[in-house]
Design a protein around this motif. Sequence first.
Motif, PDB file in Angstrom:
ATOM      1  N   ARG A  27      19.033  22.589 -40.385  1.00 33.53           N
ATOM      2  CA  ARG A  27      18.669  23.962 -40.402  1.00 33.53           C
ATOM      3  C   ARG A  27      17.117  23.925 -40.817  1.00 33.53           C
ATOM      4  NH1 ARG A  27      17.892  27.440 -44.796  1.00 33.53           N
ATOM      5  NH2 ARG A  27      18.431  25.752 -46.201  1.00 33.53           N
ATOM      6  N   ASP A  28      16.470  23.407 -41.719  1.00 34.97           N
ATOM      7  CA  ASP A  28      15.261  23.551 -41.760  1.00 34.97           C
ATOM      8  C   ASP A  28      14.274  23.183 -40.361  1.00 34.97           C
ATOM      9  OD1 ASP A  28      15.455  24.620 -44.186  1.00 34.97           O
ATOM     10  OD2 ASP A  28      15.026  22.493 -45.294  1.00 34.97           O
ATOM     11  N   SER A  29      14.569  22.146 -39.848  1.00 34.08           N
ATOM     12  CA  SER A  29      14.037  21.797 -38.497  1.00 34.08           C
ATOM     13  C   SER A  29      14.047  22.700 -37.413  1.00 34.08           C
ATOM     14  CB  SER A  29      14.508  20.299 -38.086  1.00 34.08           C
ATOM     15  OG  SER A  29      15.771  20.161 -37.721  1.00 34.08           O
ATOM     16  N   ARG A  30      15.202  23.384 -37.629  1.00 31.48           N
ATOM     17  CA  ARG A  30      15.512  24.454 -36.336  1.00 31.48           C
ATOM     18  C   ARG A  30      14.535  25.824 -36.706  1.00 31.48           C
ATOM     19  NH1 ARG A  30      19.287  24.589 -32.567  1.00 31.48           N
ATOM     20  NH2 ARG A  30      19.673  27.038 -32.940  1.00 31.48           N
ATOM     21  N   LEU A  31      14.525  25.776 -38.063  1.00 30.77           N
ATOM     22  CA  LEU A  31      13.585  27.221 -38.362  1.00 30.77           C
ATOM     23  C   LEU A  31      11.923  26.711 -38.317  1.00 30.77           C
ATOM     24  CD1 LEU A  31      13.690  29.699 -39.916  1.00 30.77           C
ATOM     25  CD2 LEU A  31      13.269  28.585 -42.121  1.00 30.77           C
ATOM     26  N   LEU A  32      11.781  25.360 -38.371  1.00 27.87           N
ATOM     27  CA  LEU A  32      10.545  25.158 -38.043  1.00 27.87           C
ATOM     28  C   LEU A  32      10.353  25.256 -36.548  1.00 27.87           C
ATOM     29  CD1 LEU A  32       7.960  24.146 -39.358  1.00 27.87           C
ATOM     30  CD2 LEU A  32       8.529  21.799 -39.030  1.00 27.87           C
ATOM     31  N   GLN A  33      11.121  24.970 -35.770  1.00 24.56           N
ATOM     32  CA  GLN A  33      11.001  25.057 -34.306  1.00 24.56           C
ATOM     33  C   GLN A  33      10.914  26.465 -33.871  1.00 24.56           C
ATOM     34  OE1 GLN A  33      14.871  23.056 -33.200  1.00 24.56           O
ATOM     35  NE2 GLN A  33      13.512  21.272 -32.410  1.00 24.56           N
ATOM     36  N   LEU A  34      11.918  27.340 -34.559  1.00 25.61           N
ATOM     37  CA  LEU A  34      11.668  28.648 -34.063  1.00 25.61           C
ATOM     38  C   LEU A  34      10.517  29.353 -34.368  1.00 25.61           C
ATOM     39  CD1 LEU A  34      13.042  31.517 -33.166  1.00 25.61           C
ATOM     40  CD2 LEU A  34      13.927  31.705 -35.539  1.00 25.61           C
ATOM     41  N   THR A  35       9.883  29.074 -35.740  1.00 25.58           N
ATOM     42  CA  THR A  35       8.337  29.502 -36.110  1.00 25.58           C
ATOM     43  C   THR A  35       7.551  28.905 -35.211  1.00 25.58           C
ATOM     44  OG1 THR A  35       9.284  29.383 -38.419  1.00 25.58           O
ATOM     45  CG2 THR A  35       6.839  29.540 -37.981  1.00 25.58           C
ATOM     46  N   ALA A  36       7.418  27.767 -34.845  1.00 19.60           N
ATOM     47  CA  ALA A  36       6.333  27.075 -33.832  1.00 19.60           C
ATOM     48  C   ALA A  36       6.398  27.976 -32.505  1.00 19.60           C
ATOM     49  CB  ALA A  36       6.648  25.611 -33.810  1.00 19.60           C
ATOM     50  N   THR A  37       7.741  28.057 -31.993  1.00 20.60           N
ATOM     51  CA  THR A  37       7.868  28.855 -30.633  1.00 20.60           C
ATOM     52  C   THR A  37       7.357  30.257 -30.785  1.00 20.60           C
ATOM     53  OG1 THR A  37       9.790  27.322 -30.285  1.00 20.60           O
ATOM     54  CG2 THR A  37       9.720  29.391 -28.675  1.00 20.60           C
ATOM     55  N   LEU A  38       7.902  30.977 -31.890  1.00 21.36           N
ATOM     56  CA  LEU A  38       7.241  32.330 -31.998  1.00 21.36           C
ATOM     57  C   LEU A  38       5.664  32.354 -31.789  1.00 21.36           C
ATOM     58  CD1 LEU A  38       9.796  33.771 -34.310  1.00 21.36           C
ATOM     59  CD2 LEU A  38       9.388  34.715 -32.052  1.00 21.36           C
ATOM     60  N   ALA A  39       5.040  31.596 -32.828  1.00 19.50           N
ATOM     61  CA  ALA A  39       3.721  31.437 -32.972  1.00 19.50           C
ATOM     62  C   ALA A  39       3.040  31.046 -31.475  1.00 19.50           C
ATOM     63  CB  ALA A  39       3.367  30.259 -34.043  1.00 19.50           C
ATOM     64  N   VAL A  40       3.505  30.216 -30.936  1.00 14.67           N
ATOM     65  CA  VAL A  40       2.854  29.623 -29.582  1.00 14.67           C
ATOM     66  C   VAL A  40       3.036  30.988 -28.616  1.00 14.67           C
ATOM     67  CG1 VAL A  40       3.167  28.216 -27.672  1.00 14.67           C
ATOM     68  CG2 VAL A  40       2.746  27.214 -30.066  1.00 14.67           C
ATOM     69  N   CYS A  44       7.852  22.545 -20.836  1.00 21.04           N
ATOM     70  CA  CYS A  44       8.947  21.867 -20.131  1.00 21.04           C
ATOM     71  C   CYS A  44       9.337  20.796 -20.813  1.00 21.04           C
ATOM     72  CB  CYS A  44       8.103  21.601 -18.604  1.00 21.04           C
ATOM     73  SG  CYS A  44       8.100  22.905 -17.535  1.00 21.04           S
ATOM     74  N   ASP A  45       8.274  19.864 -21.411  1.00 21.76           N
ATOM     75  CA  ASP A  45       8.627  18.659 -22.202  1.00 21.76           C
ATOM     76  C   ASP A  45       9.497  18.895 -23.533  1.00 21.76           C
ATOM     77  OD1 ASP A  45       8.404  15.974 -22.250  1.00 21.76           O
ATOM     78  OD2 ASP A  45       7.036  16.181 -24.175  1.00 21.76           O
ATOM     79  N   LEU A  46       9.136  20.261 -23.978  1.00 19.42           N
ATOM     80  CA  LEU A  46       9.942  20.231 -25.276  1.00 19.42           C
ATOM     81  C   LEU A  46      11.209  20.732 -25.062  1.00 19.42           C
ATOM     82  CD1 LEU A  46       7.429  22.718 -27.395  1.00 19.42           C
ATOM     83  CD2 LEU A  46       7.923  20.318 -27.806  1.00 19.42           C
ATOM     84  N   TRP A  64      14.543  20.958 -27.379  1.00 20.06           N
ATOM     85  CA  TRP A  64      14.146  22.310 -27.854  1.00 20.06           C
ATOM     86  C   TRP A  64      15.127  23.218 -27.463  1.00 20.06           C
ATOM     87  CZ3 TRP A  64       9.843  21.689 -31.185  1.00 20.06           C
ATOM     88  CH2 TRP A  64       9.271  22.932 -31.576  1.00 20.06           C
ATOM     89  N   PRO A  65      15.598  23.942 -28.571  1.00 18.71           N
ATOM     90  CA  PRO A  65      16.653  25.144 -28.046  1.00 18.71           C
ATOM     91  C   PRO A  65      15.908  26.244 -27.094  1.00 18.71           C
ATOM     92  CG  PRO A  65      16.630  24.874 -30.463  1.00 18.71           C
ATOM     93  CD  PRO A  65      15.505  23.907 -29.925  1.00 18.71           C
ATOM     94  N   GLN A  66      16.438  26.387 -26.022  1.00 19.83           N
ATOM     95  CA  GLN A  66      16.064  27.170 -24.698  1.00 19.83           C
ATOM     96  C   GLN A  66      16.009  28.894 -25.534  1.00 19.83           C
ATOM     97  OE1 GLN A  66      18.062  27.114 -21.240  1.00 19.83           O
ATOM     98  NE2 GLN A  66      16.687  28.767 -20.346  1.00 19.83           N
ATOM     99  N   GLU A  67      17.116  29.046 -26.243  1.00 18.47           N
ATOM    100  CA  GLU A  67      17.200  30.543 -26.633  1.00 18.47           C
ATOM    101  C   GLU A  67      15.897  30.667 -27.924  1.00 18.47           C
ATOM    102  OE1 GLU A  67      19.558  27.939 -29.663  1.00 18.47           O
ATOM    103  OE2 GLU A  67      19.460  28.089 -27.483  1.00 18.47           O
ATOM    104  N   PHE A  68      15.310  29.842 -28.478  1.00 16.30           N
ATOM    105  CA  PHE A  68      14.196  30.105 -29.132  1.00 16.30           C
ATOM    106  C   PHE A  68      13.210  30.808 -28.237  1.00 16.30           C
ATOM    107  CE2 PHE A  68      14.884  26.897 -32.872  1.00 16.30           C
ATOM    108  CZ  PHE A  68      15.989  27.637 -33.175  1.00 16.30           C
ATOM    109  N   ILE A  69      12.761  30.034 -26.858  1.00 13.80           N
ATOM    110  CA  ILE A  69      11.764  30.622 -26.179  1.00 13.80           C
ATOM    111  C   ILE A  69      12.347  31.829 -25.442  1.00 13.80           C
ATOM    112  CG2 ILE A  69      10.599  29.959 -23.962  1.00 13.80           C
ATOM    113  CD1 ILE A  69      10.777  27.144 -24.617  1.00 13.80           C
ATOM    114  N   VAL A  70      13.423  32.041 -25.080  1.00 10.40           N
ATOM    115  CA  VAL A  70      13.819  33.416 -24.853  1.00 10.40           C
ATOM    116  C   VAL A  70      13.737  34.559 -25.749  1.00 10.40           C
ATOM    117  CG1 VAL A  70      15.958  34.442 -23.945  1.00 10.40           C
ATOM    118  CG2 VAL A  70      15.467  32.390 -23.092  1.00 10.40           C
ATOM    119  N   ASN A  71      14.061  34.208 -27.169  1.00  5.93           N
ATOM    120  CA  ASN A  71      13.765  35.099 -28.154  1.00  5.93           C
ATOM    121  C   ASN A  71      12.705  35.468 -28.199  1.00  5.93           C
ATOM    122  OD1 ASN A  71      16.648  35.306 -28.161  1.00  5.93           O
ATOM    123  ND2 ASN A  71      16.834  33.915 -30.080  1.00  5.93           N
ATOM    124  N   ALA A  72      11.629  34.535 -28.279  1.00  3.81           N
ATOM    125  CA  ALA A  72      10.220  34.651 -28.536  1.00  3.81           C
ATOM    126  C   ALA A  72       9.620  35.662 -27.437  1.00  3.81           C
ATOM    127  CB  ALA A  72       9.489  33.398 -28.541  1.00  3.81           C
TER     128      ALA A  72
END
Length: 192
Positions: free
Chosen positions: A10-23, A115-117, A122-130
Amino acid sequence: MSAQRFSAPRDSRLLQLTATLAVVIYMLLIGGTFDASVRFRVQLLNALIFGGAALAWLFSRMRRGARRAATGLEIPLAVFVLSQWIAALTSAQPRLSLEATVSVLAWAIVFGLVCDLLSAGWPQEFIVNALLVVAAIVAAEGLGEAAQWFIQWAGLGRPPPVAFRLNGFLGHANLTAAVINLLLPLVIAQML
């Protein structure tokens, strides 16, 4: 105890979501603004930040023994970036050409990294949501700017003599229109 707690899925997914939103928010709302397209230091900062991030990501993937998945766009993208560098170096005014070249390099690095992520799980929905968050921010700010403009004219008691041109959050009407037009199909697809 805290190291074990931090490594929870859960924490790693939250970190991934945060990084995706930030980028995504940085590249579209800061690095992709009109101001950033005319200021060389911002373009250089974009290239350095995302070049460093890409190198760190690739280094960590190499340490784990993971291979980078090919997308088929590596060679055309590399040729395009190389052509921009050749054009900048052979230009009559290399300093002016260097600004666009560094910007193209930063966007190519971000594209390769995303693309590499995605190929690494890396969850595609994070990029779509961002991207949806960016679309919402740009649209809400644009609607607010347009409403404010019309309210000011209504306060004068007469219709505006000119057409409204929205500069928007990105600082230029063409950039704002491009972002809205590119993200609109994504928004519509998510609504369906």
